[in-house]
Scaffold this active site. Structure first.
Site, PDB file in Angstrom:
ATOM      1  N   ASP A  78      30.706  38.655  39.621  1.00 44.00           N
ATOM      2  CA  ASP A  78      29.915  40.109  39.055  1.00 44.00           C
ATOM      3  C   ASP A  78      28.847  40.223  39.099  1.00 44.00           C
ATOM      4  OD1 ASP A  78      32.917  42.684  39.793  1.00 44.00           O
ATOM      5  OD2 ASP A  78      32.808  41.260  38.157  1.00 44.00           O
ATOM      6  N   ASP A 101      29.526  32.547  37.571  1.00 50.31           N
ATOM      7  CA  ASP A 101      29.312  33.471  37.638  1.00 50.31           C
ATOM      8  C   ASP A 101      29.898  34.594  38.802  1.00 50.31           C
ATOM      9  OD1 ASP A 101      30.105  36.355  35.622  1.00 50.31           O
ATOM     10  OD2 ASP A 101      28.313  36.515  36.937  1.00 50.31           O
TER      11      ASP A 101
END
Length: 260
Positions: free
Chosen positions: A14, A12
């Protein structure tokens, strides 16, 4: 706890690798060490408003070697899912460009009909856009597709409303659920596995969100770990619907578990 040595890290962005434009401490060093140890790194993001070339450039500026093909976004995945036809898009340039590149005809609110209504983050969202989405879905039979359901978007020192807030508005207006492309759906992780040509057990998903990253990995049968650098906290884990295989306070702890 030590972890098996995966062939690839599915990451991932953010809240995990960076927050806004600020690197998460330890992420760059760990990912460079992982690449040096022979692990592939693919970056899996629910955000649709930035083309993968822009994401790739940010990672390079952070010191992480990256090519555009190493970035899997909901923009490209959503456009591929819809394929062809007329699409009314509530979204920003990254999603609009991906839809046009795929061959979708992006229509305006005053179009006669649409085959798809695609909803994502849109910082120019208006009542007129909501009205048009409602019309195309209820009156024209368009299929309702959401890039992701993230309610919040963490940035440097503050948080913005995410795509999920706009999806909720459309969902309320039309009284039906969208077809979901982004995490917690497994679509993005499954695309990453196909891209790499590896089995789920040969990868490790790394994320900061118990509501999206971890259930998406589980749905794709990929081992996962939570890093406490973003949205979710340690006290959230016991009550989570899907728990990660491991939890790490920071990147230094994850690096140690990977033997890096």
């Amino acid at each position: 706890m030590p972890l098996p040595h995966p062939r690839a890290l599915l990451l991932d962005l953010d809240g995990t690798v960076y927050r806004g434009y600020a690197p998460i401490p330890g992420a760059t060093e760990t990912l460079c060490a992982a690449q040096a140890a022979g692990m592939r790194t693919l970056f899996i993001t629910n955000r649709s408003n930035r083309p993968r070339e822009v994401v790739c450039e940010q990672l390079r500026q952070q010191g992480i070697p990256c090519e555009p093909a190493d970035v899997v976004t909901t923009a490209e995945s959503t456009a591929q899912y819809c394929g062809r036809g007329k699409a009314y898009v509530i979204g920003e340039n990254g999603l609009l460009d991906a839809c046009r590149a795929q061959g979708l005809e992006v229509v305006t609110p005053d179009a006669e009909t649409a085959d798809w209504v695609i909803v994502s983050i849109d910082r120019a969202f208006t009542y007129e856009k909501l009205r048009a989405a409602m019309h195309f879905i209820l009156d024209c039979g368009a299929r309702f597709v959401a890039t992701n359901l993230d309610a919040r978007l963490p940035l440097d020192g503050f948080t913005l409303p995410g795509s999920g807030t706009l999806v909720a508005a459309v969902r309320t207006a039309v009284g039906r659920e969208p077809e979901l492309i982004g995490k917690p759906s497994p679509h993005l992780f499954e695309a990453a596995l196909r891209l790499l040509g590896i089995r789920p057990e040969e990868a490790l998903a790394v994320g900061d969100n118990l509501a999206t990253d971890i259930p998406a990995a589980a749905a794709a049968h990929i081992p996962s770990c939570l890093v406490l650098t973003g949205i979710s906290r340690a006290e959230d884990v016991p009550g989570a619907a899907v728990r990660p295989d491991a939890v790490f306070a920071d990147w230094a702890a994850l690096a140690a578990a990977l033997g890096l």
